[in-house]
Design an enzyme around this catalytic site. Structure first.
Site, PDB file in Angstrom:
ATOM      1  N   SER A 558       1.338  -1.201   0.018  1.00 42.56           N
ATOM      2  CA  SER A 558      -0.624  -0.203  -0.401  1.00 42.56           C
ATOM      3  C   SER A 558       0.567   0.962  -0.163  1.00 42.56           C
ATOM      4  CB  SER A 558      -1.095  -0.190   1.214  1.00 42.56           C
ATOM      5  OG  SER A 558      -1.507   0.595   1.188  1.00 42.56           O
ATOM      6  N   HIS A 673      -8.031  -5.481  -0.369  1.00 43.62           N
ATOM      7  CA  HIS A 673      -6.485  -4.883   0.201  1.00 43.62           C
ATOM      8  C   HIS A 673      -6.011  -5.398   0.542  1.00 43.62           C
ATOM      9  CE1 HIS A 673      -3.843  -1.143  -0.184  1.00 43.62           C
ATOM     10  NE2 HIS A 673      -4.244  -0.514   0.703  1.00 43.62           N
TER      11      HIS A 673
END
Length: 699
Positions: A558, A673
């Protein structure tokens, strides 16, 4: 996190329409169509190539089996949530791939083999409904905690459906609340009322893709008849409303909040007579109620009145009754303030105690506070030192709590705490998953470009030769005030450390290891400091001859994926491997991709020329250039990731392909995610990563 723009040339801004055209000269913009047929065909082709090579290596199956065996082991600690109806745990194993939500009693849980009762079987529900359900949690209505909302996502995306669930009957409520899929915030107001923030139609979602309008939904009422309760601004990151309750479960206030930018909030007390915007600093958070006090944590210095000043990272409180009568005139007082090299890590409450979790030079400390006769009384909890401590669960009905203790080489333990008596007892331990006897942990420091000392943890072989020959993975994050602390990972140990390798975790500016100022030192125009800190740690590892460019790899996900991207584009000669997990990469268009607009407060706004300049100075996607030897990165994404999305990773891989630079790309079709929706998918991801690292740094 989202700046309200005035479209005017005199203000030095570009129009929103102009921003949409910024990618007109990008040959890979077609990969931004996440679910488009052409883009998915490209991703499948890349998957076939990457999996074909890595999974054909005979070591892959061994690594996968080792990872999956650990992750599905029956002797894992089953962490629980304490509620009035029992202790609840979500569990996945070989027989429950999607997982089961189950419960037991306190007496049974404290035995070696608790007896569990299944409450919700997600595998069975997914099969019955033909859905790829991923469990995202339960929210139950206090004080009884029998009526709940269950959150279910298709494939692991942030968008979910919300259904009413009865813990007594262990079933979905027929004719109960049932909200269709969306990115939504939903909470109980009372047994027959929900507060719902979601897409209410055109113009009701922020540019970040989140709701800014909350409505009150009554039982049996269609969504289009819900009544508005609170409205933020269309330019906010998000906005919503919730009921603030005391530890008896009683509703004390209805609060509205606006998330304006990263760590930049505005709160309002919602009364029948109207909305009262609270006079709190923007970098603060309303934390809840304990002992008749309303708690607030501060991420910036605050002087609420002459002669009164609170430092950043401080906890303050108000008398609840006085605050409810007149929140603008109520006076805050100090609860706790950090010392040098200390920072707040988290807060929790039992029925009558505030539990404070803090870091002291990135080492965990935990204590409780009671408000007695106008003063806060502190009691230290005597957990092991030089480790990471955490709050696993607390009980609103009693003074009971459970705490975790972990470090890099010691298996995690779970401790039961009775705040009424002060007794502390270790009740569960995770068995060792790898041989840690040949490794040691050191805390070292590197000096960044501007002279700031950057600490990092080194987990290395005890008999390591200081000649640069040790294969080493350097992990970092360095954003959003996230704290990177020691933790035990059996898969890291088994798949990497046991082979005689080293692992490093860097505590970079932009993170929160030393409080909000450590974070704010590397935001916006100063984000390059995070990248400088990471490079400084890499250089320090090489200078100390712990590792060398041939044996050094970087890993992050991320924001950490962006970190890895900047490392290999700014200093590619330092590394021979790069694991880039669910990354940001194109920082000139990130505000148009997924939830990217919500992070403008962290990075800056590409539509504003001054801010675009500092983003352009490091954006890894644009920095990939011909004639440079990059360390053959391994890029991992997920089609179901609707937060960062796979777009950044796709475009980075496509650009590398055009430059004829080698790379690996893998896109999991679900997983969100986290890039994995279940234990087998996670085991596959880990096996691919450590095999790749072994091939690049060890072979």
């Amino acid at each position: 996190m989202w700046r309200k723009l005035v479209v005017a040339a005199a203000a030095g801004l570009v129009s929103v329409a102009g921003a949409a055209q910024q990618g007109a000269d990008d040959p890979y913009i077609w990969l931004e169509d996440v679910h488009g047929e052409k883009a998915l065909a490209w991703a499948r082709h890349e998957n076939d190539r990457t999996l074909g090579e890595l999974q054909s290596d005979p070591r892959y199956k061994t690594m996968y089996d080792q990872a999956l065996t650990q992750m599905q082991a029956e002797d894992r600690i089953p962490y629980v949530q304490i509620t009035p109806t029992g202790l609840y745990n979500f569990w996945q194993d070989a027989n429950h791939v999607r997982g089961i939500y189950r419960r037991t009693t306190m007496a049974s849980y404290r035995t070696a083999n608790p007896k569990w009762e299944t409450v919700l079987d997600v595998d069975a529900l997914a099969k019955a409904e033909g859905k790829s359900w991923v469990y995202q949690g339960m929210s139950c209505l206090p004080p009884a905690y029998t009526r709940c909302l269950v959150f279910l996502s298709q494939g692991g995306s942030d968008a979910n459906v919300v259904r009413e669930f009865d813990l007594r009957t262990k079933s979905l409520v027929a004719g109960g609340f049932n909200l269709p899929e969306g990115k939504q915030g939903v909470t109980w107001e009372d047994e027959n009322t929900l507060l719902v923030g979601r897409d209410w139609g055109r113009g009701t979602m922020t540019p970040s893709g989140y709701a800014f309008i909350t409505k009150r939904l009554k039982r049996g009422q269609p969504l289009d008849q819900a009544v508005e309760v609170f409205r933020g601004e269309p330019t906010d990151v998000s906005a919503g409303a919730y009921v603030m309750r005391d530890t008896d479960g009683r509703a004390q206030a209805l609060v509205g909040y606006r998330s304006i930018e990263v760590f930049n909030n505005q709160y309002a007390l919602l009364k029948r007579s109207g909305k009262v915007v609270l006079n709190l600093p923007r970098r603060s958070a309303v934390q809840g109620i304990i002992d008749g006090r309303m708690l607030v944590s501060l991420d910036e210095a605050w002087a609420p009145s002459p002669g009164v000043r609170f430092a950043p990272d401080t906890i303050v409180s108000y008398d609840l009754a006085a605050w409810k009568r007149d929140p603008l005139r109520a006076k805050p007082s100090l609860v706790w303030a950090p010392g040098k090299r200390q920072s707040l890590s988290g807060l929790a409450t039992t029925h009558g105690k505030l539990v404070v979790n803090m870091l002291d030079n990135v080492r965990g400390r935990l204590f409780t506070l009671d408000y007695v006769k106008g003063r806060w009384r502190k009691t230290n909890v005597a957990l092991p030192l030089n480790a990471t401590v955490g709050v696993a669960t607390t009980d609103d009905r009693s003074e009971q709590a459970m705490f975790t203790v972990t470090d890099y080489l010691t298996p995690s333990t779970l401790w039961f705490y009775n705040g009424a008596t002060g007794s502390l007892q270790k009740i569960k331990s995770s068995p060792a998953r790898f041989d840690a006897s040949r490794h040691v942990v050191e805390q070292l420091e590197a000096v960044s470009r501007d002279g700031t000392r950057i600490p990092y943890f080194l987990i290395r072989p005890r008999e390591m030769k200081m000649d640069g020959s040790t294969p080493t993975l350097l992990y970092g994050y360095g954003g959003f005030q996230s704290q990177e602390v020691p933790y035990y990972s059996g898969t890291l140990g088994k798949l990497w450390l046991e082979a005689g390798n080293a692992y490093v975790v860097a505590n970079l500016r932009g993170g929160g290891e030393f409080g909000p100022e450590w974070h704010q030192a590397a935001q916006g125009a100063h984000k390059q400091r995070t990248w400088d800190d990471y490079i400084a740690v890499a250089e320090d590892l090489i200078q100390r001859k712990i590792s060398s460019p041939r044996r050094l790899g970087v890993v992050g996900g991320s924001q950490g994926g962006l970190l890895v991207g900047t490392a290999i584009t700014q200093r590619p000669e330092l590394f021979n491997a790069a694991i880039v997990q669910v990354p940001l990469f194109d920082m000139l268009r990130y505000h148009l991709i997924g939830a990217g607009a919500s992070w403008i407060g962290e990075y800056g706004d590409p539509r504003i020329p001054e801010q675009r300049a500092w983003l352009e100075a490091y954006s890894p996607y644009q920095k990939l250039r011909a004639g440079v030897t990059y360390p053959t990165p391994f890029i991992e994404t997920s089609t179901a990731d609707d937060r960062v999305t796979p777009v950044h990773g796709r475009k980075a891989a496509a650009r590398l392909a055009a430059l004829k630079d080698p790379y690996y790309y893998y896109e999991n079709l679900e997983g969100g995610h986290a890039a994995a929706a279940n234990l087998p998918e996670t085991a596959r991801r880990l096996a691919l990563e450590y095999l790749y690292a072994t091939r690049r740094l060890v072979d």
